[in-house]
Design a protein around this motif. Structure first.
Motif: not given
Length: 109
Positions: A10-15, A44-47, A60-61, A66-70
């Protein structure tokens, strides 16, 4: 040796990144127990993966209860230096390098 699999990172704001390869290392500093009412801790979760074509995929996740998204970040690298540039020199990153066999030490003469 790990068998090749198909992964989706997964990536935010990218494919999202989809590829075949092997998982080289993954680590998390998530707390063992959560108090859902009082937990404000992020972890953090690193792979790190190697694709069939030989590229390195860093993931990196940043997670929270909390209610804020990962938050999800990823990078495709061609060498260990790119991996270190992405993950940096935090304690968890250094542990990941040890697991993956990456020498991130600075050599001094």
């Amino acid at each position: 040796m790990n068998a090749e699999k198909t992964f989706s990172v997964l990536q935010d704001d990218a494919p999202d990144l989809c590829f075949s390869g092997v998982l080289l290392a993954e680590l998390s500093n998530a707390p063992a127990d959560f108090d859902m009412d009082r937990c404000t801790h992020e972890w953090l979760e690193l792979s790190l993966y190697r694709t069939t074509g030989g590229k390195l995929v860093c993931s990196r996740a940043t997670c929270t209860m909390q209610p804020d998204p990962d938050r999800y970040e990823a990078r495709i690298c061609t060498d260990d230096a790119g991996v270190v540039a992405f993950f940096g020199y935090g304690k968890l990153s250094k542990e990941l390098y040890d697991l993956a066999g990456i020498d991130a030490d600075l050599r001094v003469d």
